[in-house]
Motif scaffolding. Structure first.
Motif, PDB file in Angstrom:
ATOM      1  N   CYS A 104       1.103  -1.337  -0.232  1.00 48.40           N
ATOM      2  CA  CYS A 104      -0.036  -0.515  -0.047  1.00 48.40           C
ATOM      3  C   CYS A 104       0.640   1.187   0.186  1.00 48.40           C
ATOM      4  CB  CYS A 104      -0.767  -0.283   0.990  1.00 48.40           C
ATOM      5  SG  CYS A 104      -2.362  -1.260   1.159  1.00 48.40           S
ATOM      6  N   ALA A 105       2.092   0.930   1.112  1.00 44.83           N
ATOM      7  CA  ALA A 105       2.617   2.023   0.758  1.00 44.83           C
ATOM      8  C   ALA A 105       3.711   2.616  -0.583  1.00 44.83           C
ATOM      9  CB  ALA A 105       3.624   2.310   1.775  1.00 44.83           C
ATOM     10  N   GLY A 106       4.240   1.555  -1.412  1.00 42.59           N
ATOM     11  CA  GLY A 106       5.162   1.485  -2.299  1.00 42.59           C
ATOM     12  C   GLY A 106       3.646   2.113  -3.540  1.00 42.59           C
ATOM     13  N   ILE A 107       1.983   1.691  -3.532  1.00 40.96           N
ATOM     14  CA  ILE A 107       1.603   2.087  -4.522  1.00 40.96           C
ATOM     15  C   ILE A 107       1.006   3.775  -4.475  1.00 40.96           C
ATOM     16  CG2 ILE A 107      -1.091   1.605  -5.208  1.00 40.96           C
ATOM     17  CD1 ILE A 107      -1.226  -0.399  -4.501  1.00 40.96           C
ATOM     18  N   ALA A 108       0.694   3.676  -3.297  1.00 45.55           N
ATOM     19  CA  ALA A 108       0.719   5.438  -2.585  1.00 45.55           C
ATOM     20  C   ALA A 108       1.745   6.711  -3.122  1.00 45.55           C
ATOM     21  CB  ALA A 108       0.382   5.703  -1.572  1.00 45.55           C
ATOM     22  N   SER A 109       2.780   5.789  -2.942  1.00 45.68           N
ATOM     23  CA  SER A 109       4.103   6.401  -3.684  1.00 45.68           C
ATOM     24  C   SER A 109       4.401   6.900  -4.878  1.00 45.68           C
ATOM     25  CB  SER A 109       5.763   5.968  -2.798  1.00 45.68           C
ATOM     26  OG  SER A 109       6.544   6.412  -3.068  1.00 45.68           O
ATOM     27  N   LEU A 110       3.919   6.274  -5.199  1.00 49.87           N
ATOM     28  CA  LEU A 110       4.179   6.248  -6.857  1.00 49.87           C
ATOM     29  C   LEU A 110       2.764   6.858  -7.354  1.00 49.87           C
ATOM     30  CD1 LEU A 110       4.293   2.465  -8.190  1.00 49.87           C
ATOM     31  CD2 LEU A 110       5.614   4.369  -8.298  1.00 49.87           C
ATOM     32  N   VAL A 111       1.283   7.168  -6.874  1.00 47.50           N
ATOM     33  CA  VAL A 111       0.325   7.800  -7.954  1.00 47.50           C
ATOM     34  C   VAL A 111       0.270   8.969  -6.808  1.00 47.50           C
ATOM     35  CG1 VAL A 111      -2.051   7.525  -7.022  1.00 47.50           C
ATOM     36  CG2 VAL A 111      -1.310   5.482  -7.339  1.00 47.50           C
ATOM     37  N   TRP A 119       8.437   6.728 -12.770  1.00 48.63           N
ATOM     38  CA  TRP A 119       8.103   5.588 -11.688  1.00 48.63           C
ATOM     39  C   TRP A 119       9.039   4.629 -12.605  1.00 48.63           C
ATOM     40  CZ3 TRP A 119       2.106   4.560 -13.084  1.00 48.63           C
ATOM     41  CH2 TRP A 119       1.219   5.616 -12.359  1.00 48.63           C
ATOM     42  N   GLY A 120      10.053   4.455 -13.364  1.00 53.75           N
ATOM     43  CA  GLY A 120      11.199   3.510 -14.051  1.00 53.75           C
ATOM     44  C   GLY A 120      12.003   3.028 -12.255  1.00 53.75           C
ATOM     45  N   SER A 121      12.332   4.559 -12.594  1.00 52.75           N
ATOM     46  CA  SER A 121      13.464   4.233 -11.648  1.00 52.75           C
ATOM     47  C   SER A 121      13.239   3.951 -10.079  1.00 52.75           C
ATOM     48  CB  SER A 121      14.455   6.147 -12.102  1.00 52.75           C
ATOM     49  OG  SER A 121      13.355   6.989 -11.571  1.00 52.75           O
ATOM     50  N   MET A 122      12.294   4.202  -9.915  1.00 52.10           N
ATOM     51  CA  MET A 122      11.725   3.637  -8.444  1.00 52.10           C
ATOM     52  C   MET A 122      11.469   2.758  -8.829  1.00 52.10           C
ATOM     53  SD  MET A 122       8.730   7.169  -7.651  1.00 52.10           S
ATOM     54  CE  MET A 122       8.599   6.716  -6.197  1.00 52.10           C
ATOM     55  N   ILE A 123      10.489   2.074 -10.103  1.00 50.25           N
ATOM     56  CA  ILE A 123      10.896   0.317  -9.232  1.00 50.25           C
ATOM     57  C   ILE A 123      12.440  -0.285  -9.461  1.00 50.25           C
ATOM     58  CG2 ILE A 123       9.451  -1.206 -11.277  1.00 50.25           C
ATOM     59  CD1 ILE A 123       6.763   0.484 -11.349  1.00 50.25           C
ATOM     60  N   PHE A 124      12.736   0.025 -10.974  1.00 45.80           N
ATOM     61  CA  PHE A 124      13.684  -0.581 -11.220  1.00 45.80           C
ATOM     62  C   PHE A 124      14.927  -0.270 -10.548  1.00 45.80           C
ATOM     63  CE2 PHE A 124      10.785  -1.068 -14.554  1.00 45.80           C
ATOM     64  CZ  PHE A 124      10.920  -2.835 -14.244  1.00 45.80           C
ATOM     65  N   GLY A 125      15.268   0.440  -9.895  1.00 43.78           N
ATOM     66  CA  GLY A 125      15.981   2.182  -9.320  1.00 43.78           C
ATOM     67  C   GLY A 125      17.172   0.953 -10.178  1.00 43.78           C
ATOM     68  N   MET A 126      18.726   1.649  -9.404  1.00 44.81           N
ATOM     69  CA  MET A 126      19.827   1.044 -10.369  1.00 44.81           C
ATOM     70  C   MET A 126      20.619  -0.377 -10.370  1.00 44.81           C
ATOM     71  SD  MET A 126      21.785   4.588  -7.822  1.00 44.81           S
ATOM     72  CE  MET A 126      21.923   3.484  -7.179  1.00 44.81           C
ATOM     73  N   ILE A 189      10.831  -1.222  -2.647  1.00 47.72           N
ATOM     74  CA  ILE A 189      10.997  -2.100  -1.932  1.00 47.72           C
ATOM     75  C   ILE A 189      10.123  -3.117  -1.271  1.00 47.72           C
ATOM     76  CG2 ILE A 189      10.734  -2.545   0.784  1.00 47.72           C
ATOM     77  CD1 ILE A 189      12.620   0.421   1.270  1.00 47.72           C
ATOM     78  N   ALA A 190       8.913  -2.628  -2.311  1.00 52.38           N
ATOM     79  CA  ALA A 190       7.905  -3.572  -1.998  1.00 52.38           C
ATOM     80  C   ALA A 190       7.457  -4.492  -2.435  1.00 52.38           C
ATOM     81  CB  ALA A 190       6.327  -2.134  -2.684  1.00 52.38           C
ATOM     82  N   ILE A 191       7.982  -4.368  -3.800  1.00 51.91           N
ATOM     83  CA  ILE A 191       8.229  -4.962  -5.204  1.00 51.91           C
ATOM     84  C   ILE A 191       9.357  -5.843  -4.856  1.00 51.91           C
ATOM     85  CG2 ILE A 191       8.800  -5.278  -7.676  1.00 51.91           C
ATOM     86  CD1 ILE A 191       7.220  -2.522  -8.257  1.00 51.91           C
ATOM     87  N   TRP A 192      10.650  -5.709  -4.981  1.00 45.80           N
ATOM     88  CA  TRP A 192      11.700  -6.590  -4.979  1.00 45.80           C
ATOM     89  C   TRP A 192      12.301  -6.880  -4.259  1.00 45.80           C
ATOM     90  CZ3 TRP A 192      12.702  -8.181  -9.662  1.00 45.80           C
ATOM     91  CH2 TRP A 192      12.358  -6.904 -10.842  1.00 45.80           C
ATOM     92  N   TYR A 193      12.358  -6.505  -2.899  1.00 42.71           N
ATOM     93  CA  TYR A 193      12.149  -7.136  -1.510  1.00 42.71           C
ATOM     94  C   TYR A 193      10.805  -7.978  -1.160  1.00 42.71           C
ATOM     95  CZ  TYR A 193      15.870  -4.621  -0.023  1.00 42.71           C
ATOM     96  OH  TYR A 193      16.914  -3.962   0.055  1.00 42.71           O
ATOM     97  N   GLY A 194       9.644  -7.596  -1.610  1.00 43.69           N
ATOM     98  CA  GLY A 194       8.055  -8.542  -0.770  1.00 43.69           C
ATOM     99  C   GLY A 194       8.656  -9.421  -1.935  1.00 43.69           C
ATOM    100  N   THR A 195       8.703  -9.721  -3.301  1.00 40.77           N
ATOM    101  CA  THR A 195       8.385 -10.555  -3.778  1.00 40.77           C
ATOM    102  C   THR A 195       9.568 -11.976  -3.613  1.00 40.77           C
ATOM    103  OG1 THR A 195       7.249  -8.956  -5.930  1.00 40.77           O
ATOM    104  CG2 THR A 195       8.578 -11.077  -6.947  1.00 40.77           C
ATOM    105  N   LEU A 196      10.634 -11.103  -3.563  1.00 39.20           N
ATOM    106  CA  LEU A 196      12.360 -12.185  -3.220  1.00 39.20           C
ATOM    107  C   LEU A 196      11.214 -12.873  -1.765  1.00 39.20           C
ATOM    108  CD1 LEU A 196      14.749 -10.468  -4.585  1.00 39.20           C
ATOM    109  CD2 LEU A 196      13.567 -12.362  -5.853  1.00 39.20           C
ATOM    110  N   VAL A 197      11.410 -12.194  -0.596  1.00 39.77           N
ATOM    111  CA  VAL A 197      10.627 -12.879   0.427  1.00 39.77           C
ATOM    112  C   VAL A 197      10.054 -14.180  -0.050  1.00 39.77           C
ATOM    113  CG1 VAL A 197      10.250 -12.108   2.706  1.00 39.77           C
ATOM    114  CG2 VAL A 197      12.023 -11.059   1.353  1.00 39.77           C
ATOM    115  N   ALA A 198       8.902 -13.392  -0.270  1.00 36.04           N
ATOM    116  CA  ALA A 198       7.382 -13.970  -0.634  1.00 36.04           C
ATOM    117  C   ALA A 198       8.071 -15.394  -1.314  1.00 36.04           C
ATOM    118  CB  ALA A 198       6.508 -13.844  -1.654  1.00 36.04           C
ATOM    119  N   LEU A 199       9.286 -15.294  -2.480  1.00 36.95           N
ATOM    120  CA  LEU A 199       9.647 -16.340  -3.125  1.00 36.95           C
ATOM    121  C   LEU A 199      10.319 -17.029  -2.448  1.00 36.95           C
ATOM    122  CD1 LEU A 199       9.816 -17.765  -5.362  1.00 36.95           C
ATOM    123  CD2 LEU A 199      11.770 -16.559  -6.583  1.00 36.95           C
ATOM    124  N   CYS A 200      10.937 -17.453  -2.140  1.00 38.93           N
ATOM    125  CA  CYS A 200      11.665 -18.101  -0.576  1.00 38.93           C
ATOM    126  C   CYS A 200      10.556 -18.520   0.061  1.00 38.93           C
ATOM    127  CB  CYS A 200      12.341 -16.902   0.438  1.00 38.93           C
ATOM    128  SG  CYS A 200      13.805 -16.116  -0.606  1.00 38.93           S
TER     129      CYS A 200
END
Length: 214
Positions: A104-111, A119-126, A189-200
Motif C-alpha cells: 500500500c505504501a508503494g502504491i501510494a508513493s507512486l500515485v 516510475w521506472g527508476s523508482m521501481i527498478f532502481g539501479m 522495497i515493496a516489489i523486489w524485497y516483498g516478491t523475493l521474500v515471498a518466493l523464498c
C-alpha cells in the motif's frame, strides 16, 4: 508385533524434553543464519559506501522494519510449529500484514508522490538484478539452519513449517542485502524485497515436506 505391545515399548522410559530447549535451538538457528547471511553479503557485494552515494538512513530503517517484522512474526510461528499438532493458524494471517502495508505504501508513493515519468527508476532502481540474485543467495544458509532447528522438534504441518522457514530465511537474506542496497524507494522495497521474500517462502513450502519428513 501387536500394536499395543509396540506402543508400550515405545512409551517406556521416556524423558521429558527440557523446558526451552527447542526455543534455544531456534534462536541459535536465527543467529547463525543471520550472521552467515551478513558475512556472505560482506564478502560478495560489500557494505554500501555511505553518505557520499546519497545514503538516506530513513530508507534503510524502512527496509529493516519490513524484514525484521517478518523475522519476528515468522520466528514466533516457527516456535509453535516445532511442536506436534500445532499449525499456527491463529498467527499465520499476520504474516501477510507487513506485505500488505509495504504494498500500500508503494502504491501510494507512486500515485501521490511522483510524476509517472519517474516510475521506472523508482521501481527498478539501479541494481534490481543484483537484488534478484543476492536475496535468495543470502537466504540459503539461514534456510538450512532453520530446517535443522525444525528437525530437532516434531512439526506435523510440514508445508506450513517449510513455508515459514523459507519466509524467515528470505527476510534474513533481505536484511543482510539492505546494508548494501543502493536503491531507496518504497516501490522498490515493496516489489523486489516483498516478491523475493515471498518466493523464498514458496520454495520453502515445496521443500518442507521433503526435508522435514520424520
Amino acid at each position: 508385533m501387536k500394536t499395543d505391545r509396540l506402543i508400550d515399548m515405545l512409551s517406556t522410559n521416556l524423558e521429558p524434553i527440557k523446558e526451552g530447549r527447542l526455543k534455544k535451538t531456534l534462536v541459535w538457528a536465527l543467529v547463525v543464519g543471520g550472521a552467515a547471511a551478513f558475512c556472505l553479503m560482506l564478502t560478495t557485494v560489500g557494505l554500501r559506501i555511505g553518505v557520499t552515494d546519497g545514503f538516506r538512513p530513513g530508507y534503510l530503517a524502512l527496509k529493516l522494519l519490513f524484514t525484521l517484522s517478518l523475522i519476528g512474526l515468522g520466528a514466533t510461528l516457527l516456535g509453535g510449529l516445532m511442536h506436534p499438532g500445532q499449525d499456527g493458524q491463529k498467527l499465520f494471517a499476520f504474516v501477510f500484514l507487513p506485505f500488505l502495508i509495504v504494498a500500500c505504501a508503494g502504491i501510494a508513493s507512486l500515485v501521490l508522490g511522483w510524476w509517472p515519468m519517474a516510475w521506472g527508476s523508482m521501481i527498478f532502481g539501479m541494481q534490481w538484478a543484483t537484488c534478484l540474485l543476492c536475496i535468495p543467495l543470502f537466504a540459503v544458509v539461514p534456510f538450512a539452519a532453520l530446517i535443522w532447528a525444525l528437525r530437532k522438534g516434531a512439526p506435523t504441518n510440514l508445508t506450513r513449517a517449510g513455508a515459514i522457514a523459507g519466509l524467515v530465511a528470505g527476510a534474513l537474506g533481505a536484511t543482510a542485502y539492505a546494508f548494501h542496497c543502493p536503491d531507496d524507494s518504497v516501490p522498490f522495497i515493496a516489489i523486489w524485497y516483498g516478491t523475493l521474500v515471498a518466493l523464498c517462502g514458496a520454495v520453502g513450502a515445496v521443500l518442507g515436506p521433503r526435508l522435514l519428513r520424520w
